[in-house]
Design an enzyme around this catalytic site. Structure first.
Site, PDB file in Angstrom:
ATOM      1  N   GLY A 170     -17.570   0.363  21.301  1.00  0.00           N
ATOM      2  CA  GLY A 170     -16.275   0.200  21.970  1.00  0.00           C
ATOM      3  C   GLY A 170     -16.360  -0.468  23.327  1.00  0.00           C
ATOM      4  O   GLY A 170     -15.591  -0.160  24.226  1.00  0.00           O
TER       5      GLY A 170
ATOM      6  N   ASP B  54     -12.183  -9.202  20.431  1.00  0.00           N
ATOM      7  CA  ASP B  54     -12.073  -8.574  21.754  1.00  0.00           C
ATOM      8  C   ASP B  54     -11.115  -9.348  22.660  1.00  0.00           C
ATOM      9  O   ASP B  54     -10.453  -8.753  23.512  1.00  0.00           O
ATOM     10  CB  ASP B  54     -13.447  -8.469  22.424  1.00  0.00           C
ATOM     11  CG  ASP B  54     -14.309  -7.390  21.756  1.00  0.00           C
ATOM     12  OD1 ASP B  54     -13.758  -6.327  21.425  1.00  0.00           O
ATOM     13  OD2 ASP B  54     -15.509  -7.627  21.556  1.00  0.00           O
TER      14      ASP B  54
ATOM     15  N   LYS C  36     -27.590  14.166  22.877  1.00  0.00           N
ATOM     16  CA  LYS C  36     -28.877  13.667  23.356  1.00  0.00           C
ATOM     17  C   LYS C  36     -28.694  12.483  24.314  1.00  0.00           C
ATOM     18  O   LYS C  36     -27.965  11.533  24.013  1.00  0.00           O
ATOM     19  CB  LYS C  36     -29.749  13.234  22.160  1.00  0.00           C
ATOM     20  CG  LYS C  36     -29.997  14.341  21.129  1.00  0.00           C
ATOM     21  CD  LYS C  36     -30.572  15.615  21.725  1.00  0.00           C
ATOM     22  CE  LYS C  36     -32.063  15.557  21.932  1.00  0.00           C
ATOM     23  NZ  LYS C  36     -32.553  16.859  22.499  1.00  0.00           N
ATOM     24  N   THR C  37     -29.377  12.541  25.432  1.00  0.00           N
ATOM     25  CA  THR C  37     -29.227  11.488  26.451  1.00  0.00           C
ATOM     26  C   THR C  37     -30.371  10.472  26.426  1.00  0.00           C
ATOM     27  O   THR C  37     -30.297   9.448  27.091  1.00  0.00           O
ATOM     28  CB  THR C  37     -29.197  12.096  27.870  1.00  0.00           C
ATOM     29  OG1 THR C  37     -30.456  12.733  28.116  1.00  0.00           O
ATOM     30  CG2 THR C  37     -28.071  13.099  28.038  1.00  0.00           C
TER      31      THR C  37
ATOM     32  N   PRO D  99     -31.632   8.201  24.288  1.00  0.00           N
ATOM     33  CA  PRO D  99     -31.388   6.774  23.973  1.00  0.00           C
ATOM     34  C   PRO D  99     -30.707   6.046  25.137  1.00  0.00           C
ATOM     35  O   PRO D  99     -31.040   4.894  25.427  1.00  0.00           O
ATOM     36  CB  PRO D  99     -30.473   6.820  22.748  1.00  0.00           C
ATOM     37  CG  PRO D  99     -30.677   8.169  22.141  1.00  0.00           C
ATOM     38  CD  PRO D  99     -31.028   9.092  23.271  1.00  0.00           C
TER      39      PRO D  99
ATOM     40  N   GLN E 225     -30.973   6.829  28.356  1.00  0.00           N
ATOM     41  CA  GLN E 225     -31.978   6.625  29.406  1.00  0.00           C
ATOM     42  C   GLN E 225     -32.809   5.383  29.107  1.00  0.00           C
ATOM     43  O   GLN E 225     -33.099   4.579  29.993  1.00  0.00           O
ATOM     44  CB  GLN E 225     -32.906   7.839  29.502  1.00  0.00           C
ATOM     45  CG  GLN E 225     -32.205   9.110  29.976  1.00  0.00           C
ATOM     46  CD  GLN E 225     -33.179  10.295  30.001  1.00  0.00           C
ATOM     47  OE1 GLN E 225     -34.316  10.154  30.420  1.00  0.00           O
ATOM     48  NE2 GLN E 225     -32.714  11.438  29.562  1.00  0.00           N
TER      49      GLN E 225
ATOM     50  N   CYS F 299       0.912 -16.555   7.040  1.00  0.00           N
ATOM     51  CA  CYS F 299       0.046 -17.678   6.689  1.00  0.00           C
ATOM     52  C   CYS F 299      -0.192 -17.738   5.170  1.00  0.00           C
ATOM     53  O   CYS F 299       0.704 -18.130   4.444  1.00  0.00           O
ATOM     54  CB  CYS F 299      -1.248 -17.610   7.491  1.00  0.00           C
ATOM     55  SG  CYS F 299      -1.984 -19.231   7.705  1.00  0.00           S
TER      56      CYS F 299
ATOM     57  N   MET G 297       2.532 -16.247   3.345  1.00  0.00           N
ATOM     58  CA  MET G 297       3.726 -17.090   3.218  1.00  0.00           C
ATOM     59  C   MET G 297       3.520 -18.102   2.089  1.00  0.00           C
ATOM     60  O   MET G 297       4.373 -18.284   1.224  1.00  0.00           O
ATOM     61  CB  MET G 297       3.989 -17.812   4.544  1.00  0.00           C
ATOM     62  CG  MET G 297       5.096 -18.837   4.513  1.00  0.00           C
ATOM     63  SD  MET G 297       4.472 -20.515   4.229  1.00  0.00           S
ATOM     64  CE  MET G 297       5.813 -21.471   4.900  1.00  0.00           C
TER      65      MET G 297
ATOM     66  N   HIS H  75       0.671 -17.200  12.832  1.00  0.00           N
ATOM     67  CA  HIS H  75       0.153 -15.829  12.974  1.00  0.00           C
ATOM     68  C   HIS H  75       0.851 -15.120  14.133  1.00  0.00           C
ATOM     69  O   HIS H  75       0.327 -15.102  15.257  1.00  0.00           O
ATOM     70  CB  HIS H  75      -1.357 -15.866  13.221  1.00  0.00           C
ATOM     71  CG  HIS H  75      -2.139 -16.326  12.038  1.00  0.00           C
ATOM     72  ND1 HIS H  75      -2.555 -15.468  11.052  1.00  0.00           N
ATOM     73  CD2 HIS H  75      -2.542 -17.561  11.674  1.00  0.00           C
ATOM     74  CE1 HIS H  75      -3.211 -16.145  10.124  1.00  0.00           C
ATOM     75  NE2 HIS H  75      -3.212 -17.416  10.471  1.00  0.00           N
TER      76      HIS H  75
ATOM     77  N   GLU I  32       0.970 -12.139  14.735  1.00  0.00           N
ATOM     78  CA  GLU I  32       0.192 -10.969  15.182  1.00  0.00           C
ATOM     79  C   GLU I  32      -0.604 -11.234  16.457  1.00  0.00           C
ATOM     80  O   GLU I  32      -1.004 -10.295  17.146  1.00  0.00           O
ATOM     81  CB  GLU I  32      -0.738 -10.473  14.065  1.00  0.00           C
ATOM     82  CG  GLU I  32      -1.917 -11.371  13.703  1.00  0.00           C
ATOM     83  CD  GLU I  32      -1.602 -12.388  12.612  1.00  0.00           C
ATOM     84  OE1 GLU I  32      -0.416 -12.743  12.454  1.00  0.00           O
ATOM     85  OE2 GLU I  32      -2.548 -12.846  11.937  1.00  0.00           O
TER      86      GLU I  32
END
Ligand code: GLN
Length: 539
Positions: A16, A71, A187-188, A190, A192, A386, A389, A515, A517
């Site tokens: 993310g 992104d 768990k930390t 990875p 670190q 698109c 359609m 498009h 969107e």
């Protein structure tokens, strides 16, 4: 003076980073700063346009016609701005410029080397994008994960930029904290290691965003702080959120923007996230549902279902539903299933609306046409984007005009009834095997016909929408199609290209060559999606 915030990923991909980058930008924007964001993709492809959507996810098209990463769409939605091509770079693109410069003698007889010339080109691009957006803050998301070979030159660019202006550059490590079920503890280690790997390339992170299923607790925050050299309040908990739009608020509850401003020596400013908070309240509390089926094909990778290829479509449906205080429920339907088993089409009667997004090639096409026939006949609201359609035109030509072999020449180049055919300019490009970045891309104006549903939805006569296609509506069939009730409700200003079709006698049946969107925003849903959802609710 512009500030630069680099966002890099640790431990694994898909944690993310894009959302974290957008959310950080959002909270700075809410404090009155001008913010822009850059996406760096370390692959050699010059753009995302030549990759299979199953592999890459959505190709997000910018106004100025670049085929970028999803992104970039997240940034546009979070910032409610338009992001241009200068804000996107890949290894291929950067090397292309360096080589081009070398050929033009721009390096003044020097030996052109990977370092420093490649990172210098990266920095030049970052500064150009910053200047063009007149940004106070530029967020730079570096794709990939620290420790891999591919993104090292981009991290080097970040290091060099910090060396040049140490007070203006910050680094954020977005890392993953697993809770292995057999251990039952976060768990930390990875993370670190990820921080150490960043140190190895000369970068000390200023912030660590602790992604995971759960919020990081105090002992583990202290551990990360101590072992990664980050202040405790710069370790930000980022547990999985019900909605991505929660994330800016989650960051603000931990005073992230205050800390960023303080670290950069900037004065505190008040934040305005009122509208955003209102939206998030609707997202959490809307209970009445609207059920939308999306019929596509880019879903499966092995045993996993991926819907990333349709992310902007999905978000647009949500924006529209939330604006009507509804809870959107999306049903992913694999088009190929209807080819195998047409009885499955009955499932559509359960849905309030059906949407067919863009696509390419033969797989799933006949299933999509069957779905369109079903929704047309059963008066279920339909929005086709698109390919959605184009296939609506094919369906109508086959079953209403009785042209049984009607098709798009993308599928059947020799069809007797090419109701959708390749654009002449496009044919030349394809013949010459010039594929990359050559589709009809980016924003084009479109004029709407008075008295149509589309014209009413937009509330304007001239609009601008983004495109990505090679094929178009064949005007030789226009008179026949319109006479039978399939209206061309939007065309290019010269009237040559039909960009929108709609059915006269149907609760909602609209297909668009573009498009929409790509232009829907959480606080201002796209008018066509809004009307589509409105009709779906009515059903
Ligand atoms: N394959 C169609 C074309 O190239 C539709 C493209 C799309 O849906 N983006 O015209």
């Amino acid at each position: 003076m512009s500030k630069y915030i680099f966002v890099v990923g640790g431990v694994m991909s898909g944690v993310g980073k894009g959302i974290a980058t957008a959310a950080m930008g959002k909270i700075l924007q809410s404090r009155g700063f001008r913010v822009t964001a850059i996406k760096i993709d370390p692959y050699i492809n010059v753009d995302a346009g030549t990759m299979n959507p199953v592999e890459h996810g959505e190709v997000f098209v910018t106004n100025d016609g670049d085929e970028t990463d999803q992104d970039v769409g997240t940034y546009e939605r979070f910032f409610n701005t338009t992001i241009n091509s200068v804000n996107y770079m890949t290894t291929g693109r950067v090397y292309e410029s360096v080589i081009h410069r070398e050929r033009n003698l721009e390096y003044g007889g020097k030996c052109v080397e990977v370092v420093p010339h490649v990172p210098e080109e990266v920095i030049r691009r970052i500064k150009k994008a910053t200047a063009m957006a007149k940004a106070d803050f530029t967020m730079i998301e570096v794709g990939g994960t620290v420790g891999e070979y591919q993104n090292v030159l981009f991290l080097e660019a970040g290091r060099m930029l910090r060396h040049e202006c140490p007070k203006d550059v910050l680094f954020v490590l977005v890392s993953y904290l697993p809770v292995p079920p057999n251990i039952g503890e976060m768990k930390t280690k990875p993370t670190q290691h990820a921080a150490q790997m960043l140190n190895a390339v000369g970068i000390q992170p200023d912030f660590i965003i602790a992604r995971g299923e759960h919020a990081i607790d105090e002992p583990r925050r202290a551990k990360i702080s101590l072992f990664c050299n980050v202040e405790p309040h710069a370790v930000i908990a980022a547990p999985d959120a019900a909605s991505v739009y929660d994330v800016p608020l989650m960051f603000e509850r931990q005073h992230l923007s205050d800390t960023i401003l303080k670290k950069l020596g900037l004065k505190p400013r008040t934040s305005n996230l009122q509208d955003w908070k209102k939206l998030v309240r609707v997202i959490h509390h809307a209970t009445r549902e609207v059920h939308i089926a999306v019929v596509g094909k880019y879903f499966s990778t092995g045993d996993f279902v991926l819907t990333d290829a349709y992310i902007s479509v999905l978000e647009s449906i949500k924006h529209a539903a939330w604006s009507m205080k509804r809870k959107p429920i999306i049903h992913w339907m694999n088009a190929e299933e209807f080819e195998k088993d047409p009885a499955k089409l009955k499932e559509f009667s359960k849905f309030d609306g059906v949407l067919i997004p863009g696509g390419f090639g033969t797989r799933g096409v006949e299933g999509k046409i069957k779905a369109i026939e079903y929704v047309r006949k059963n008066r279920i609201p339909y929005l086709g984007l698109c390919y959605g359609m184009q296939l609506a035109v094919v369906e109508f030509a086959r079953h209403v005009l009785g042209l049984r072999t009607a098709n798009t020449t993308e599928i059947d180049p020799k069809t007797a009834h090419p109701v959708i055919h390749i654009m002449p300019e496009q044919e030349k490009l394809v013949r010459a095997s010039r594929y990359g970045g050559t589709m009809r891309l980016g924003a084009y104006p479109c004029v709407l016909k008075n008295g149509t549903r589309t014209r009413a939805a937009y509330g304007a006569r001239k609009i601008s929408e983004r495109h990505r296609h090679r094929y178009e509506y064949n005007n030789a069939y226009r008179v026949r199609l319109e006479k039978a009730g399939l209206i061309a409700s939007g065309t290019s200003p010269d009237g040559r290209l039909v960009e929108i079709i709609e059915l006269k006698d149907h609760p909602f049946f609209v297909g668009v060559q573009f498009h929409p969107e790509f232009q829907s925003r959480p606080l201002s849903p796209h008018p066509l999606f809004r009307e589509f959802i409105k009709a779906s609710i009515k059903k």
